[in-house]
Design an enzyme around this catalytic site. Structure first.
Site, PDB file in Angstrom:
ATOM      1  N   TRP A 139      35.751  25.473  45.767  1.00 17.36           N
ATOM      2  CA  TRP A 139      36.380  26.529  45.022  1.00 17.36           C
ATOM      3  C   TRP A 139      37.714  26.562  45.271  1.00 17.36           C
ATOM      4  CZ3 TRP A 139      34.713  29.864  41.205  1.00 17.36           C
ATOM      5  CH2 TRP A 139      35.479  30.980  41.215  1.00 17.36           C
ATOM      6  N   GLU A 183      36.654  53.518  37.919  1.00 16.14           N
ATOM      7  CA  GLU A 183      35.901  52.625  37.979  1.00 16.14           C
ATOM      8  C   GLU A 183      34.464  52.921  38.506  1.00 16.14           C
ATOM      9  OE1 GLU A 183      36.078  49.473  37.782  1.00 16.14           O
ATOM     10  OE2 GLU A 183      34.791  48.520  39.439  1.00 16.14           O
ATOM     11  N   HIS A 189      40.486  70.843  30.207  1.00 17.60           N
ATOM     12  CA  HIS A 189      40.989  70.807  28.535  1.00 17.60           C
ATOM     13  C   HIS A 189      39.715  70.089  27.780  1.00 17.60           C
ATOM     14  CE1 HIS A 189      45.096  71.551  29.712  1.00 17.60           C
ATOM     15  NE2 HIS A 189      45.005  70.778  30.672  1.00 17.60           N
ATOM     16  N   ASN A 213      36.225  24.712  54.644  1.00 15.15           N
ATOM     17  CA  ASN A 213      36.301  25.805  53.824  1.00 15.15           C
ATOM     18  C   ASN A 213      37.197  26.890  54.710  1.00 15.15           C
ATOM     19  OD1 ASN A 213      35.541  28.177  52.432  1.00 15.15           O
ATOM     20  ND2 ASN A 213      33.859  28.643  54.156  1.00 15.15           N
ATOM     21  N   GLY A 214      38.149  27.436  53.879  1.00 18.01           N
ATOM     22  CA  GLY A 214      39.117  28.380  54.592  1.00 18.01           C
ATOM     23  C   GLY A 214      40.388  27.926  54.048  1.00 18.01           C
ATOM     24  N   GLU A 225      27.405  50.611  34.064  1.00 17.85           N
ATOM     25  CA  GLU A 225      27.182  49.393  33.567  1.00 17.85           C
ATOM     26  C   GLU A 225      25.569  49.094  34.432  1.00 17.85           C
ATOM     27  OE1 GLU A 225      29.869  46.313  34.079  1.00 17.85           O
ATOM     28  OE2 GLU A 225      30.721  47.243  35.939  1.00 17.85           O
ATOM     29  N   ARG A 239      28.783  29.177  45.943  1.00 19.02           N
ATOM     30  CA  ARG A 239      30.133  29.247  46.893  1.00 19.02           C
ATOM     31  C   ARG A 239      31.365  28.646  46.075  1.00 19.02           C
ATOM     32  NH1 ARG A 239      29.545  31.228  51.989  1.00 19.02           N
ATOM     33  NH2 ARG A 239      31.600  30.419  52.571  1.00 19.02           N
ATOM     34  N   CYS A 256      34.568  27.916  49.712  1.00 18.65           N
ATOM     35  CA  CYS A 256      33.790  26.809  49.380  1.00 18.65           C
ATOM     36  C   CYS A 256      32.529  26.628  50.110  1.00 18.65           C
ATOM     37  CB  CYS A 256      34.502  25.554  49.803  1.00 18.65           C
ATOM     38  SG  CYS A 256      36.021  25.559  49.173  1.00 18.65           S
ATOM     39  N   LYS A 302      29.290  37.918  32.212  1.00 18.41           N
ATOM     40  CA  LYS A 302      30.099  37.775  33.368  1.00 18.41           C
ATOM     41  C   LYS A 302      31.543  37.468  32.770  1.00 18.41           C
ATOM     42  CE  LYS A 302      31.430  38.136  37.249  1.00 18.41           C
ATOM     43  NZ  LYS A 302      31.846  39.433  37.897  1.00 18.41           N
ATOM     44  N   LYS A 338      31.285  51.357  36.978  1.00 16.53           N
ATOM     45  CA  LYS A 338      30.080  50.730  37.820  1.00 16.53           C
ATOM     46  C   LYS A 338      28.773  51.257  37.631  1.00 16.53           C
ATOM     47  CE  LYS A 338      31.598  47.798  38.745  1.00 16.53           C
ATOM     48  NZ  LYS A 338      32.755  47.082  38.360  1.00 16.53           N
TER      49      LYS A 338
END
Ligand code: M6R
Length: 609
Positions: free
Chosen positions: A74, A482, A505, A100-101, A489, A27, A2, A604, A486
């Protein structure tokens, strides 16, 4: 994650708090609120949604006062709503707090405080703090805060003001970022520099255990024992745009570097190494119900699908339950065989991906038990499922998913251990070890991140290439996928991830001196086999970049370049191995002049089929 801000001085607090919150919107943005004290009156305004909703309220009824606190939320505990938005107050509305936490032990504290007569107005973990402080107010504000902090476990950056003591603003930090900004006749607290950079360039970074006592003309820092501490005043030279990225040139890089924190936040409060226990009550299914599950299907898209693949290894290894992994769009349209003994798990960072949402809907319709792993509280996918295990990665702004991926792996690891416990597939001693291994991961990632210049120099090999191959076995295969995703993209270099044994193969025909081949070659049950695949590449003049376990000398003479990573257990190795892959993609893309935060043609959250 947050955003928090606090002001004490001679100016009107409201515009300073709102401007600061706007600069901290990255945030958190599911609700916002501010509080200010004026002539002995405490006033609060809160709104669900983005800051403009709060501004609308304030335009009708502004908050006067020259001391105040502000918060962007958040959500972690409690849905995004006005009631759960910060600031939170005590019963008598004398004290007001922002946080925040994550307070790990908030549930027993809340129960105790309720029994003592405290009235709660939200579902948040935060609110227990303000009631605890209220309980000890006979000792004075500062001592009451210290006493309350000693009773809580977890992480926090907090701001606290009192209607009865409007000349002082208190702040405290443990595990969540917090700075103090120094002005003339005014002082500030904030989660991060962008909130106050337009007001002051002089800041102090608080350390864990610090309590800051701010007046308009003075700042004192003390530790939890009340002893004065000295903290260096730093002059910030960032411009406002780079400040939003905490000085990083791009969100992608910032988010790669945020992974130690994101991972810690994701397992905090969910494990006890002493008891050898994982706590996942939010799963939405009882132990009895979970025991009836005979098969798991994990479904997702893109990077989240890669984490699902690794989840399969974890769950089958720890919980000995058969797991299938499917692309969400394929799953929903292929008439899958499901029943009440099937657990379907949807994984999504955004919680809004149309294909995954559709898959959840389909699974529910066909009578499966359905849960999700998600980063955005209250998002569409979470509303479609019986239980949600949230990743606590905080907002991910870069289109390329990085910290959400590693946090998803943490949840899958926890879930696998949790299921193994329920299914009695694991011994206490092993459980303790696996939990301790997880707790070391943030530190090990920091070690890898420190070596970013090595990986940056490897990008010199990559950036002029048109193709690249990524190979791995087992979990390493999923990391290869992955790594290749990355790279393609963000740098637009064509790259493919392949199971290393499958190379012979077909893809082996592609290998020549122009083909860089990244091989995941960590120590483990498949190590010798992977060395064989490396020889196959070298025999065709391919350039091999190996990701190897620290201390592996044998691999040195076999490959062209090595990235060493620290050792951990096999099931956690993917979390470490992906970090150099992300950095390699990032630095390669930068050398090619690509827009890494918003690559062409991508969004996104993909809310279309
Ligand atoms: O929000 P989700 O996790 O559901 O998103 C899934 C994919 O769209 C996402 O992972 C995408 O592949 C990213 N661009 C990968 O970096």
């Amino acid at each position: 994650m947050c955003g928090i801000i606090g002001y004490i001085g001679e100016k009107k607090a409201q515009p300073i708090l709102i401007a600061g919150l706007k600069n901290l919107e990255y945030r958190g943005y599911d609700s916002a609120g501010i509080a200010a004290i004026d002539k002995g009156r405490l006033r609060i305004a809160r709104a669900k949604g983005k800051i403009r909703q709060l501004e609308k309220k304030l335009s009708e009824r502004p908050l006067p006062g020259t001391i105040g606190l502000g918060h962007n939320r958040w959500a972690t505990h409690g849905l995004p709503s006005e009631e759960n938005a910060h600031p939170h107050v005590d019963c008598k509305k004398n004290l007001v707090i922002i946080h925040n936490g994550i307070i790990e032990n908030y549930l027993p504290l809340r129960e105790r405080l309720k029994k003592e007569g405290h009235r709660f107005g939200s579902d948040t973990d935060t609110e227990v703090m303000v009631h605890l402080i209220e309980k000890y107010m006979n000792l004075g504000l500062e001592t009451a805060l210290r006493k309350a902090l000693k009773m809580i476990t977890g992480s926090y950056a907090i701001g606290l003001i009192s209607r009865k003591d409007p000349g002082v603003l208190l702040a405290a930090r443990q595990g969540s970022p917090l700075i103090v900004g120094l002005g003339k006749g005014e002082n500030f607290i904030a989660s991060d520099v962008p909130a106050i950079l337009h007001l002051t360039k002089k800041v102090m970074y608080l350390c864990d255990g610090d309590i800051a006592i701010l007046t308009p003309s003075n700042v004192r820092i003390k530790n939890m024992a009340g002893k004065t501490q000295s903290r260096k005043v730093r002059e910030i030279s960032w411009d406002p745009v780079s400040a939003k990225k905490s000085g990083y040139p791009h969100f992608m890089l910032k988010e790669i570097f945020e992974q130690p924190q994101a991972i810690e936040d994701t397992f905090t409060g969910r494990v006890s190494p002493e008891k050898g226990k994982v706590y996942l009550s939010e799963i939405g299914l009882s132990g009895k119900e979970l025991k009836k599950i005979e098969r798991v299907v994990i479904t997702a898209c893109g990077t989240s699908w890669h984490s699902a693949l690794i989840g399969k290894f974890m769950m089958e290894e720890f919980a000995r339950i058969p797991v299938e992994v499917d692309y969400a769009a394929e799953f929903r349209y292929r008439n899958p065989i499901l029943n009440a003994k099937t657990l379907v798990i949807g994984i999504s960072q955004s919680g809004e991906t149309a294909d995954t949402l559709g898959a959840m809907h389909e699974a529910k319709k066909q009578g499966a038990r359905v849960i999700s792993i998600c980063n955005v509280v209250g998002s569409s996918i979470t509303r479609e499922t019986e239980g949600v295990i949230y990743t606590h990665a905080g907002p991910e702004i870069g289109v390329a998913s990085t910290k959400a991926f590693s946090s998803q792996l943490v949840v899958l690891y926890l879930l696998s251990l949790y299921l193994s416990d329920i299914r009695k597939e694991i011994f206490l001693k092993k459980m303790r070890k696996y939990i301790l291994d997880l707790k070391k991961i943030p530190f090990l990632i920091k070690e890898i991140l420190k070596r970013h210049p090595e990986i940056e120099s490897l990008a010199n090999i990559f950036y002029k290439k048109t193709n690249a191959l990524y190979l791995g076995r087992g979990e390493g295969y999923a990391v290869a996928l992955e790594g290749a995703l990355k790279l393609k993209e963000v740098s637009y270099i064509h790259s493919e991830g392949y199971p290393a044994a499958e190379m012979k193969h077909g893809p082996i025909a592609l290998i020549d001196k122009n083909m860089p081949v990244v091989v995941l070659a960590l120590k483990g049950r498949r190590y010798d086999k992977i060395l064989g695949n490396i020889s196959e590449v070298k025999a065709r003049s391919g350039v091999v970049i190996a990701l190897a376990s620290a201390g592996d000398k044998k691999i040195k003479e076999k490959v062209d370049y090595i990235i060493y990573i620290p050792r951990t257990n096999e099931m956690l190795s993917a979390i470490l191995a992906v970090i150099p892959m992300q950095l390699l993609a990032y630095y390669t893309a930068i050398k090619r002049g690509c827009n890494v935060d918003q690559p062409r043609n991508l969004a996104k959250s993909v809310t279309v089929e």
